[in-house]
Design a protein around this motif. Structure first.
Motif, PDB file in Angstrom:
ATOM      1  N   THR A  14       0.841  -1.202   0.000  1.00  0.00           N
ATOM      2  CA  THR A  14       0.000   0.000   0.000  1.00  0.00           C
ATOM      3  C   THR A  14       0.874   1.249   0.000  1.00  0.00           C
ATOM      4  O   THR A  14       1.852   1.330   0.753  1.00  0.00           O
ATOM      5  N   GLY A  15       0.521   2.181  -0.881  1.00  0.00           N
ATOM      6  CA  GLY A  15       1.291   3.400  -1.020  1.00  0.00           C
ATOM      7  C   GLY A  15       2.380   3.334  -2.066  1.00  0.00           C
ATOM      8  O   GLY A  15       2.990   4.358  -2.399  1.00  0.00           O
ATOM      9  N   SER A  17       4.125   2.138  -5.936  1.00  0.00           N
ATOM     10  CA  SER A  17       3.888   2.524  -7.320  1.00  0.00           C
ATOM     11  C   SER A  17       4.223   1.391  -8.276  1.00  0.00           C
ATOM     12  O   SER A  17       5.074   0.545  -7.986  1.00  0.00           O
ATOM     13  N   ARG A  67      -3.971   9.915  -8.840  1.00  0.00           N
ATOM     14  CA  ARG A  67      -3.019   8.844  -8.486  1.00  0.00           C
ATOM     15  C   ARG A  67      -2.444   8.149  -9.704  1.00  0.00           C
ATOM     16  O   ARG A  67      -1.285   7.732  -9.698  1.00  0.00           O
ATOM     17  N   ASN A  84       0.402   5.455  -8.799  1.00  0.00           N
ATOM     18  CA  ASN A  84       1.025   5.866  -7.543  1.00  0.00           C
ATOM     19  C   ASN A  84       0.018   5.764  -6.399  1.00  0.00           C
ATOM     20  O   ASN A  84      -1.184   5.647  -6.631  1.00  0.00           O
ATOM     21  N   SER A  85       0.529   5.803  -5.186  1.00  0.00           N
ATOM     22  CA  SER A  85      -0.323   5.747  -3.988  1.00  0.00           C
ATOM     23  C   SER A  85      -1.317   4.592  -4.082  1.00  0.00           C
ATOM     24  O   SER A  85      -2.522   4.766  -3.829  1.00  0.00           O
ATOM     25  N   LYS A  87      -3.596   1.373  -3.515  1.00  0.00           N
ATOM     26  CA  LYS A  87      -4.428   0.905  -2.412  1.00  0.00           C
ATOM     27  C   LYS A  87      -4.806  -0.548  -2.643  1.00  0.00           C
ATOM     28  O   LYS A  87      -4.823  -1.014  -3.794  1.00  0.00           O
ATOM     29  N   ASP A  90      -7.078  -1.391  -5.463  1.00  0.00           N
ATOM     30  CA  ASP A  90      -6.573  -1.340  -6.838  1.00  0.00           C
ATOM     31  C   ASP A  90      -6.163  -2.725  -7.335  1.00  0.00           C
ATOM     32  O   ASP A  90      -5.818  -2.869  -8.519  1.00  0.00           O
TER      33      ASP A  90
END
Length: 121
Positions: A14-15, A17, A67, A84-85, A87, A90
Motif C-alpha cells: 500500500t502506497g 507505485s 493517483r 502511484n499511492s 491501495k 486497486d
C-alpha cells in the motif's frame, strides 16, 4: 496480426507505485483511443483511463484521479499507466484495449491478455 501486450504488473505494498506498459503492434493506431481496464476477483471489468493516440487527450475514472497517469509514446507504440499511492482496492488484472474513434459503436476492437496487480495492506 494486431497485438496488445501488457507488462509491469506485480506485488506492491500500500502506497507503492507500478508503471504498466502496453506494447501495441500490427497496425497504425493513430485513429484509436487506448484504454486501461481492470477486473477485480469476482467483479466485472471496469474502465480505468484512456488516451487518444494522436492528441493525447486523457480521462480517468474518479477513483484513480490524482493517483494514476496514462500516457503514450508514439515512437515506441506503447501506452503506459503510471500508478502511484496504490491501495488494496486497486488489486485487479489490468487490461489494455484499443477502440476506433470513428466507428460510433463504442466497441473495443482489440484487447491484451492482462497483467496482475496486487496491492498488499
Amino acid at each position: 496480426q494486431v497485438q496488445l501486450v501488457e507488462s509491469g504488473g506485480g506485488l506492491v505494498q500500500t502506497g507503492g507505485s507500478l508503471n504498466l506498459s502496453c506494447a501495441a503492434s500490427g497496425r497504425t493506431f493513430s485513429s484509436y483511443a487506448m484504454s486501461w481496464f481492470r477486473q477485480a476477483p469476482g467483479k466485472e471489468r471496469v474502465f480505468v483511463a484512456d488516451i487518444t493516440w494522436s492528441g493525447g487527450k486523457s480521462q480517468y475514472v474518479d477513483s484513480v484521479k490524482g493517483r494514476f497517469t496514462i500516457s503514450r509514446d508514439t515512437t515506441k507504440n506503447t501506452v503506459y499507466l503510471q500508478m502511484n499511492s496504490l491501495k488494496p482496492e486497486d488489486t485487479a488484472v489490468y487490461y489494455c484495449a484499443a477502440k476506433y474513434l470513428y466507428s460510433g459503436s463504442g466497441r473495443y476492437d482489440y484487447w491484451g491478455q492482462g497483467t496482475q496487480v496486487t496491492v498488499s495492506s
